[in-house]
Design a protein around this motif. Sequence first.
Motif, PDB file in Angstrom:
ATOM      1  N   MET A 162       0.802  -1.212   0.000  1.00 54.89           N
ATOM      2  CA  MET A 162       0.000   0.000   0.000  1.00 54.89           C
ATOM      3  C   MET A 162       0.842   1.273   0.000  1.00 54.89           C
ATOM      4  SD  MET A 162      -3.100  -1.021  -0.127  1.00 54.89           S
ATOM      5  CE  MET A 162      -3.952   0.493   0.279  1.00 54.89           C
ATOM      6  N   VAL A 163       2.121   1.161   0.318  1.00 54.79           N
ATOM      7  CA  VAL A 163       2.935   2.376   0.467  1.00 54.79           C
ATOM      8  C   VAL A 163       4.156   2.419  -0.455  1.00 54.79           C
ATOM      9  CG1 VAL A 163       2.200   2.705   2.856  1.00 54.79           C
ATOM     10  CG2 VAL A 163       4.238   1.358   2.386  1.00 54.79           C
ATOM     11  N   ILE A 164       4.627   1.282  -0.937  1.00 56.36           N
ATOM     12  CA  ILE A 164       5.850   1.268  -1.743  1.00 56.36           C
ATOM     13  C   ILE A 164       5.586   1.555  -3.224  1.00 56.36           C
ATOM     14  CG2 ILE A 164       7.792  -0.136  -2.532  1.00 56.36           C
ATOM     15  CD1 ILE A 164       8.055   0.848   0.313  1.00 56.36           C
ATOM     16  N   PRO A 165       4.604   0.908  -3.884  1.00 55.42           N
ATOM     17  CA  PRO A 165       4.432   1.144  -5.330  1.00 55.42           C
ATOM     18  C   PRO A 165       4.219   2.615  -5.700  1.00 55.42           C
ATOM     19  CG  PRO A 165       3.191  -0.793  -4.659  1.00 55.42           C
ATOM     20  CD  PRO A 165       3.677  -0.152  -3.408  1.00 55.42           C
ATOM     21  N   GLY A 166       3.555   3.372  -4.878  1.00 55.06           N
ATOM     22  CA  GLY A 166       3.354   4.797  -5.160  1.00 55.06           C
ATOM     23  C   GLY A 166       4.184   5.673  -4.246  1.00 55.06           C
ATOM     24  N   ALA A 167       5.453   5.317  -4.066  1.00 51.87           N
ATOM     25  CA  ALA A 167       6.288   6.002  -3.080  1.00 51.87           C
ATOM     26  C   ALA A 167       6.584   7.444  -3.447  1.00 51.87           C
ATOM     27  CB  ALA A 167       7.608   5.249  -2.892  1.00 51.87           C
ATOM     28  N   MET A 168       6.405   7.817  -4.712  1.00 48.20           N
ATOM     29  CA  MET A 168       6.683   9.213  -5.086  1.00 48.20           C
ATOM     30  C   MET A 168       5.799   9.641  -6.239  1.00 48.20           C
ATOM     31  SD  MET A 168      10.195  11.083  -6.341  1.00 48.20           S
ATOM     32  CE  MET A 168       9.930  10.612  -8.045  1.00 48.20           C
ATOM     33  N   SER A 169       5.303  10.860  -6.145  1.00 44.25           N
ATOM     34  CA  SER A 169       4.590  11.503  -7.244  1.00 44.25           C
ATOM     35  C   SER A 169       5.564  12.439  -7.954  1.00 44.25           C
ATOM     36  CB  SER A 169       3.385  12.289  -6.719  1.00 44.25           C
ATOM     37  OG  SER A 169       2.894  13.173  -7.706  1.00 44.25           O
ATOM     38  N   VAL A 170       5.742  12.245  -9.247  1.00 40.03           N
ATOM     39  CA  VAL A 170       6.679  13.077  -9.995  1.00 40.03           C
ATOM     40  C   VAL A 170       6.240  14.539  -9.978  1.00 40.03           C
ATOM     41  CG1 VAL A 170       7.746  13.463 -12.252  1.00 40.03           C
ATOM     42  CG2 VAL A 170       7.357  11.137 -11.441  1.00 40.03           C
ATOM     43  N   TYR A 171       4.935  14.769 -10.062  1.00 43.21           N
ATOM     44  CA  TYR A 171       4.434  16.142 -10.029  1.00 43.21           C
ATOM     45  C   TYR A 171       4.812  16.821  -8.715  1.00 43.21           C
ATOM     46  CZ  TYR A 171       1.189  20.057  -9.723  1.00 43.21           C
ATOM     47  OH  TYR A 171       0.648  21.303  -9.557  1.00 43.21           O
ATOM     48  N   ASN A 172       4.594  16.137  -7.588  1.00 44.41           N
ATOM     49  CA  ASN A 172       4.960  16.716  -6.293  1.00 44.41           C
ATOM     50  C   ASN A 172       6.461  16.927  -6.188  1.00 44.41           C
ATOM     51  OD1 ASN A 172       2.281  16.685  -5.513  1.00 44.41           O
ATOM     52  ND2 ASN A 172       2.446  14.760  -4.391  1.00 44.41           N
ATOM     53  N   MET A 173       7.230  16.018  -6.772  1.00 44.20           N
ATOM     54  CA  MET A 173       8.680  16.178  -6.749  1.00 44.20           C
ATOM     55  C   MET A 173       9.114  17.416  -7.529  1.00 44.20           C
ATOM     56  SD  MET A 173      11.676  15.731  -8.629  1.00 44.20           S
ATOM     57  CE  MET A 173      11.288  14.599  -9.941  1.00 44.20           C
ATOM     58  N   ILE A 174       8.456  17.670  -8.669  1.00 47.67           N
ATOM     59  CA  ILE A 174       8.795  18.852  -9.468  1.00 47.67           C
ATOM     60  C   ILE A 174       8.476  20.130  -8.694  1.00 47.67           C
ATOM     61  CG2 ILE A 174       8.212  20.128 -11.562  1.00 47.67           C
ATOM     62  CD1 ILE A 174       7.795  17.450 -12.959  1.00 47.67           C
ATOM     63  N   VAL A 175       7.327  20.160  -8.021  1.00 45.39           N
ATOM     64  CA  VAL A 175       6.959  21.331  -7.219  1.00 45.39           C
ATOM     65  C   VAL A 175       7.976  21.555  -6.104  1.00 45.39           C
ATOM     66  CG1 VAL A 175       5.211  22.301  -5.689  1.00 45.39           C
ATOM     67  CG2 VAL A 175       4.518  21.109  -7.768  1.00 45.39           C
ATOM     68  N   MET A 176       8.379  20.481  -5.427  1.00 41.00           N
ATOM     69  CA  MET A 176       9.345  20.624  -4.336  1.00 41.00           C
ATOM     70  C   MET A 176      10.717  21.014  -4.869  1.00 41.00           C
ATOM     71  SD  MET A 176      10.290  17.919  -1.292  1.00 41.00           S
ATOM     72  CE  MET A 176       8.604  17.938  -0.676  1.00 41.00           C
ATOM     73  N   ARG A 177      11.112  20.444  -5.986  1.00 37.48           N
ATOM     74  CA  ARG A 177      12.402  20.809  -6.591  1.00 37.48           C
ATOM     75  C   ARG A 177      12.432  22.285  -6.945  1.00 37.48           C
ATOM     76  NH1 ARG A 177      13.691  20.521 -12.764  1.00 37.48           N
ATOM     77  NH2 ARG A 177      12.054  22.075 -12.431  1.00 37.48           N
ATOM     78  N   THR A 178      11.321  22.789  -7.497  1.00 40.38           N
ATOM     79  CA  THR A 178      11.243  24.202  -7.854  1.00 40.38           C
ATOM     80  C   THR A 178      11.331  25.088  -6.613  1.00 40.38           C
ATOM     81  OG1 THR A 178       9.846  23.608  -9.726  1.00 40.38           O
ATOM     82  CG2 THR A 178       9.875  25.912  -9.095  1.00 40.38           C
ATOM     83  N   TYR A 179      10.715  24.653  -5.526  1.00 37.05           N
ATOM     84  CA  TYR A 179      10.803  25.408  -4.279  1.00 37.05           C
ATOM     85  C   TYR A 179      12.246  25.472  -3.802  1.00 37.05           C
ATOM     86  CZ  TYR A 179       9.856  26.873   0.517  1.00 37.05           C
ATOM     87  OH  TYR A 179       9.840  27.551   1.710  1.00 37.05           O
ATOM     88  N   PHE A 180      12.934  24.332  -3.802  1.00 37.11           N
ATOM     89  CA  PHE A 180      14.324  24.316  -3.343  1.00 37.11           C
ATOM     90  C   PHE A 180      15.197  25.227  -4.202  1.00 37.11           C
ATOM     91  CE2 PHE A 180      13.758  19.760  -1.564  1.00 37.11           C
ATOM     92  CZ  PHE A 180      13.268  20.288  -0.374  1.00 37.11           C
TER      93      PHE A 180
END
Length: 296
Positions: free
Chosen positions: A145-163
């Motif tokens: 329930m937690v490993i297959p969807g361990a990351m959303s690419v969209y959320n990663m892009i938003v966080m990368r842009t913030y950093f």
Amino acid sequence: MKGNIHYSRGDKAYLAVNFLLLLGIGICVAYPLLYVISASFSANVTTLGNLSLWPKNPSLEGYRAVLTYPKIWSGYYNSFLYMALGTAINLIVTICAAYPLSRKDLIGRNAVMGLFVFTMYFSGGMIPGYLLVRDLGMLNTVWAMVIPGAMSVYNMIVMRTYFSSQIPDALREAAELDGCGTLRFLVQIVLPLSGPILAVIGLFYAVGHWNGYFEAMIYLDSYDRYPLQIVLREILINNRVSDMSVMDPEEVYNLEQRANLMRYSLIIVASLPVMLLYPFVQRYFVKGLMLGAIKG
């Protein structure tokens, strides 16, 4: 008076139209929610036409029937477990991907970013995903329930842009001059300065885990591991009225009334944790999302 803002006629017209528009949107959002809350406390609700903003014959029978069902509590426990563990894993994996990609000195970061973006549009599909989870021995476990969807690419892009936009390079260079390593800089400097974006992304992940049910239908076959959404689905299906199986009109009416009452009560029971969680992160929501999306 000194300090007062003097609005022009055009500004006043814009503010009035904006207020009316937002008020209309707010009413459209609040009206169905108030209907559901009212119906969950109404004893005589059989059709949508009987709904009102004030409960008819107020009763807690719907909540009593829902909360006395033992599987509800196991579903709550499983959903909280999947949400807490899954959100923690999501944030850790997202941070570990977003921060290196925000560094301009990372060699090949554009190529790596392209691979991440590729997965947003193309995937292996449901069957290969199931076979992979099965071969890894994660079927009917928490990890499915937690490993297959361990990351959303969209959320990663938003966080990368913030950093990249909110953490200046001069800060990192100053930390390096003081002997601060990359990991220490990330944990002790970057993350404490990234509260808004962490709260927003964490909320996105938490709500996704809480409302998720499709993965449970695929990867879980034990009722004791079902999340709340699957338990609610089973309850709603079991409380449907069949005119062929029940011939007494009065009994049909009573069963239909009880089923409708439970449906509305279940909606409130399932939505309450998220409704209670949102006010604590609402003040970060707009700030974190806007700051994370101002630059590409």
